[in-house]
Design a protein around this motif. Structure first.
Motif, PDB file in Angstrom:
ATOM      1  N   GLU A  27       0.842  -1.191   0.000  1.00  0.00           N
ATOM      2  CA  GLU A  27       0.000   0.000   0.000  1.00  0.00           C
ATOM      3  C   GLU A  27       0.879   1.243   0.000  1.00  0.00           C
ATOM      4  O   GLU A  27       2.037   1.209   0.446  1.00  0.00           O
ATOM      5  CB  GLU A  27      -0.905   0.032   1.231  1.00  0.00           C
ATOM      6  N   LEU A  28       0.316   2.353  -0.494  1.00  0.00           N
ATOM      7  CA  LEU A  28       0.998   3.646  -0.439  1.00  0.00           C
ATOM      8  C   LEU A  28       0.692   4.289   0.906  1.00  0.00           C
ATOM      9  O   LEU A  28      -0.444   4.667   1.174  1.00  0.00           O
ATOM     10  CB  LEU A  28       0.524   4.550  -1.582  1.00  0.00           C
ATOM     11  N   LYS A  29       1.719   4.425   1.735  1.00  0.00           N
ATOM     12  CA  LYS A  29       1.503   4.976   3.069  1.00  0.00           C
ATOM     13  C   LYS A  29       2.424   6.161   3.365  1.00  0.00           C
ATOM     14  O   LYS A  29       2.004   7.155   3.947  1.00  0.00           O
ATOM     15  CB  LYS A  29       1.725   3.891   4.137  1.00  0.00           C
ATOM     16  N   TYR A  30       3.673   6.065   2.982  1.00  0.00           N
ATOM     17  CA  TYR A  30       4.656   7.087   3.352  1.00  0.00           C
ATOM     18  C   TYR A  30       5.223   7.836   2.148  1.00  0.00           C
ATOM     19  O   TYR A  30       6.002   8.766   2.312  1.00  0.00           O
ATOM     20  CB  TYR A  30       5.805   6.448   4.143  1.00  0.00           C
ATOM     21  N   HIS A  31       4.847   7.402   0.952  1.00  0.00           N
ATOM     22  CA  HIS A  31       5.325   8.054  -0.275  1.00  0.00           C
ATOM     23  C   HIS A  31       4.204   7.998  -1.295  1.00  0.00           C
ATOM     24  O   HIS A  31       3.442   7.027  -1.345  1.00  0.00           O
ATOM     25  CB  HIS A  31       6.577   7.337  -0.806  1.00  0.00           C
ATOM     26  N   PRO A  32       4.049   9.035  -2.120  1.00  0.00           N
ATOM     27  CA  PRO A  32       2.919   9.068  -3.064  1.00  0.00           C
ATOM     28  C   PRO A  32       2.927   7.957  -4.098  1.00  0.00           C
ATOM     29  O   PRO A  32       1.868   7.577  -4.606  1.00  0.00           O
ATOM     30  CB  PRO A  32       3.055  10.439  -3.745  1.00  0.00           C
ATOM     31  N   THR A  33       4.118   7.427  -4.450  1.00  0.00           N
ATOM     32  CA  THR A  33       4.165   6.452  -5.543  1.00  0.00           C
ATOM     33  C   THR A  33       4.922   5.166  -5.210  1.00  0.00           C
ATOM     34  O   THR A  33       4.856   4.210  -5.979  1.00  0.00           O
ATOM     35  CB  THR A  33       4.816   7.074  -6.792  1.00  0.00           C
ATOM     36  N   ILE A  34       5.648   5.113  -4.114  1.00  0.00           N
ATOM     37  CA  ILE A  34       6.429   3.916  -3.772  1.00  0.00           C
ATOM     38  C   ILE A  34       5.736   3.183  -2.635  1.00  0.00           C
ATOM     39  O   ILE A  34       5.555   3.736  -1.549  1.00  0.00           O
ATOM     40  CB  ILE A  34       7.874   4.279  -3.379  1.00  0.00           C
ATOM     41  N   PRO A  35       5.332   1.935  -2.856  1.00  0.00           N
ATOM     42  CA  PRO A  35       4.529   1.213  -1.859  1.00  0.00           C
ATOM     43  C   PRO A  35       5.335   0.767  -0.638  1.00  0.00           C
ATOM     44  O   PRO A  35       6.574   0.770  -0.630  1.00  0.00           O
ATOM     45  CB  PRO A  35       4.009  -0.001  -2.633  1.00  0.00           C
ATOM     46  N   THR A  36       4.585   0.368   0.369  1.00  0.00           N
ATOM     47  CA  THR A  36       5.151  -0.187   1.602  1.00  0.00           C
ATOM     48  C   THR A  36       4.538  -1.561   1.841  1.00  0.00           C
ATOM     49  O   THR A  36       3.337  -1.752   1.650  1.00  0.00           O
ATOM     50  CB  THR A  36       4.844   0.730   2.800  1.00  0.00           C
ATOM     51  N   LEU A  37       5.352  -2.515   2.229  1.00  0.00           N
ATOM     52  CA  LEU A  37       4.873  -3.855   2.565  1.00  0.00           C
ATOM     53  C   LEU A  37       4.044  -3.791   3.840  1.00  0.00           C
ATOM     54  O   LEU A  37       4.455  -3.184   4.828  1.00  0.00           O
ATOM     55  CB  LEU A  37       6.063  -4.803   2.748  1.00  0.00           C
ATOM     56  N   VAL A  38       2.862  -4.401   3.803  1.00  0.00           N
ATOM     57  CA  VAL A  38       1.964  -4.411   4.964  1.00  0.00           C
ATOM     58  C   VAL A  38       1.776  -5.860   5.397  1.00  0.00           C
ATOM     59  O   VAL A  38       1.182  -6.662   4.670  1.00  0.00           O
ATOM     60  CB  VAL A  38       0.601  -3.767   4.629  1.00  0.00           C
TER      61      VAL A  38
END
Length: 686
Positions: free
Chosen positions: A672-683
């Motif tokens: 999901e995008l959480k901390y950057h507008p275009t680079i996802p984060t593993l959840v």
């Protein structure tokens, strides 16, 4: 059934039951339609008996009761609280958060002029409804708001001097003893409207200095409005969300989506803040700086609305020049010099001057198209990027031929002093084309276009594109360094000024390029880590291929990256290479998670080093501030992904333990995008 508007002899028969029975015999995907009922008619059809869409339908009594008619509005007497309620209601109900017709007229004209909107953004058709853009001059509109402000100021002054004898207190019709409080609330709303309208008129004339002053004033008044919304009283009969049915007689009306006052104020604040940023755009004197500003503005959340994007385009590109004063060709030349520093730009021989002239003339249209791209909404940007990349591909082919001609001329004319130079012009074109390609894939994350399993192949391809981008940036840096050394030697040995000697400005430019190169390297490490994490999940049975008979992974892959097959560069990565990579049995789950962790740590170290370097520099301008914010966002992405990878539960066999069959994000997503507008984060599920 019958309808009074049809001839009396016309009779209708209900065939719904017949259609229901016939549809049961149809297979999934089958459709029966008449020759005159095509997809166009189907898309243009309206659903009958829908109060918002069926303009021929009588509204239910409850939807008509209590609404003021035009002749009753003039007779209506409002209390001060009701006036505040009406003004606040205007904020929350009108399209694109505008409250008066003159503001609507200016906004409409600017959006039309910029020509970057589409039907999902804005409806330019007024359907004969007057916006008073001709009937009431701008000066008259401001004068009327000023007179209203003066009248309320008189009430306020008298109420402050003699509260019990304040003339007009009965006319103001507010609770006794609270006249000043209500006057201040009304003044804030009138002053906001005047400041907002004045800011729009100044922006339409590209007078950013006065526009910034009015925008700041509007923001300060908006704060007062937010603090006094509790004074407003509901005036339910003043607003009718279904009134637009009366305007749409030949087409389905657009339903009005009512928003809360809190949301309306938040959107207004965001728009005014973005417009303030637009006023700072003329300070960007270079093409690369302006492109970076437009990109960062588009990545804000909430993003800029159609008015902000339209004004940005109109202010940036005016009469074929940048900000109406910088010729586009000069801006392009400065950009090429900054990035690649082609030596022939300083040579006086006619073949070099002619090629330079041809290149700059040919560059104008692709660059203007690139700048216009940021005027579209994000969905349209991605669609336009597909076309723009192909346009720059053809542009690159032509420029490579120009570079070859330059080499041939240099060997013939300057054979004694000529040293082999890189293809400077095509390097500049390729640099921007690579930026477009990475933006195209990153936009897919922002627009939520990728399925769960598709993340695996997109991470892999983005990793490759960023590696290519990094290699190209390194070639440019090597060429610039060699050019600086060659220029210094020539100046020392021959004491000549045939080429401008390198100065501190050249060193600063090289340092800036290397900082950008570090950012690219950090992104490449992050995407590598995300791919390794996704591959670990795939091997553990989490990111699975779609499970249906018609699915073909190769077709899926080739369709997703079809654009790249039409390009001469960079080289296309075939599906077989992707399949071989994810099918490699040597890469175990523990090895992949460990490698992902190491890459994230390395990216974080490079970013922190870059941040400390920029912190030691002088106070940042807006461009440097944007870069620092980007670095901080990427650091947060590294930290969040590091924590997520550490929290993956690995069983004794080296596989990730399943927990619910999905990720820990919304709808069971793993990324999901959480901390950057275009680079996802593993959840990871907790």
């Amino acid at each position: 059934m019958s309808y009074q508007g049809w001839p009396r002899l016309t009779k209708f028969k209900d065939v719904t039951h017949l259609f229901d029975a016939a549809s049961e015999a149809l297979e999934v995907g089958q459709l029966i339609h008449g020759e005159t009922f095509t997809l166009w008619e189907a898309m243009s059809a309206i659903e009958i008996m829908d109060p918002k869409m069926d303009t021929g339908m009588d509204l239910p009594p409850e939807a008509q009761q209590g609404k003021l008619t035009a002749d009753k509005v003039a007779e209506k007497t409002f209390t001060a609280g009701e006036l505040i309620g009406v003004m606040d209601g205007i904020l929350s109900r009108e399209s694109y958060i505008i409250g008066v017709l003159k503001c609507a007229a200016v906004i409409r004209n600017e959006v039309i002029k910029a020509n970057v909107c589409h039907e999902e953004d804005f409806s330019t058709d007024t359907l004969g409804f007057s916006l008073l853009d001709v009937e009431v001059p701008e000066t008259d509109a401001v004068a009327r708001l000023t007179r209203a402000e003066d009248d309320i100021n008189i009430f306020r002054r008298k109420a402050k001097e003699k509260p019990t004898e304040a003339p007009g207190a009965d006319l103001l019709n507010c609770p006794p003893g609270r006249e000043i409080e209500y006057c201040d609330a009304l003044l804030a709303r009138i002053r906001f409207r005047k400041a907002f309208f004045s800011a729009l008129t100044h922006l339409s004339k590209r007078d950013v200095r006065h526009a910034k002053k009015n925008l700041a004033n509007a923001l300060s008044q908006l704060k007062i409005i937010q603090d006094t919304t509790s004074l407003g009283e509901d005036v339910s009969d003043a607003f009718d969300p279904l009134v637009n049915r009366l305007l749409f007689t030949q087409a389905p009306p657009r339903p009005i989506n009512e928003m809360t006052l809190t949301d309306a104020c938040a959107q207004l604040q965001s728009m005014l803040t973005n417009l303030q940023s637009v006023c700072n755009a003329p300070s960007r004197q270079s093409l690369d700086s302006l492109l970076g500003f437009m990109d960062h503005l588009g990545l804000r959340s909430p993003g800029p609305n159609v008015l902000t994007r339209s004004l940005l385009h109109s202010i940036s590109i005016h009469e074929g020049s940048l900000f109406g004063r910088l010729p586009i060709q000069d801006v392009i030349e400065e950009s090429v010099r900054t990035l690649c520093d082609p030596p022939f730009f300083s040579w006086a021989e006619e073949p070099f001057k002619l090629t330079k002239k041809m290149f700059l003339e040919r560059s104008v249209q692709p660059v203007l198209s690139y700048l216009k791209l940021y005027g579209y909404n994000r969905s349209r940007q991605r669609r336009q990027l597909n076309k723009l990349v192909y346009e720059w591909e053809k542009f690159q082919e032509e420029v490579e031929a120009m570079d070859m001609d330059l080499h041939n001329h240099a060997r013939a004319i300057k054979s004694a002093e000529y040293e082999e130079e890189p293809f400077s012009l095509s390097s500049w074109v390729y640099f921007h084309k690579l930026n477009m390609l990475t933006s195209l894939l990153f936009l897919g994350f922002e627009l939520d276009l990728y399925g769960a399993y598709e993340h695996l192949m997109v991470f892999w391809y983005l990793k490759y594109l960023l590696e290519t981008q990094l290699e190209h940036a390194e070639r440019i840096c090597r060429a610039r360094t060699a050019s600086m050394v060659s220029g210094a030697k020539a100046a020392t040995k021959k004491n000549t000024k045939s080429r401008k000697p390198q100065t501190d400005n050249g060193i600063d430019t090289l340092a800036s390029i290397m900082e950008s190169q570090t950012l690219v390297y950090a992104r490449q490490l992050i995407l590598t880590a995300l791919f390794q994490a996704a591959l670990a999940l795939h091997k553990a049975g989490h990111l699975r291929k779609p499970d249906h008979d018609l699915y073909d992974e190769k077709v899926h892959y080739e369709h997703r990256f079809a654009l790249f097959t039409r390009l001469g560069s960079p080289l296309v990565l075939p599906y077989d290479q992707f399949a071989e990579t994810i099918g490699n049995q040597i890469d175990t789950v523990p090895a992949l998670t460990n490698a992902a962790h190491a890459n994230l740590q390395s990216a974080k170290q490079h970013l922190e080093k870059l941040y400390h370097v920029t912190q030691a520099s002088p106070p940042p301008d807006s461009a440097e501030a944007e870069r620092r914010n980007e670095v901080q966002s990427l650091v947060r992405v590294c930290l969040a992904n590091t924590i997520a990878i550490k929290s993956l539960k690995i069983d004794t066999g080296g596989a990730v333990k399943k927990s619910g069959g999905g990720g820990g994000g919304e709808r069971g997503r793993w990324f999901e995008l959480k901390y950057h507008p275009t680079i996802p984060t593993l959840v990871v599920p907790k």
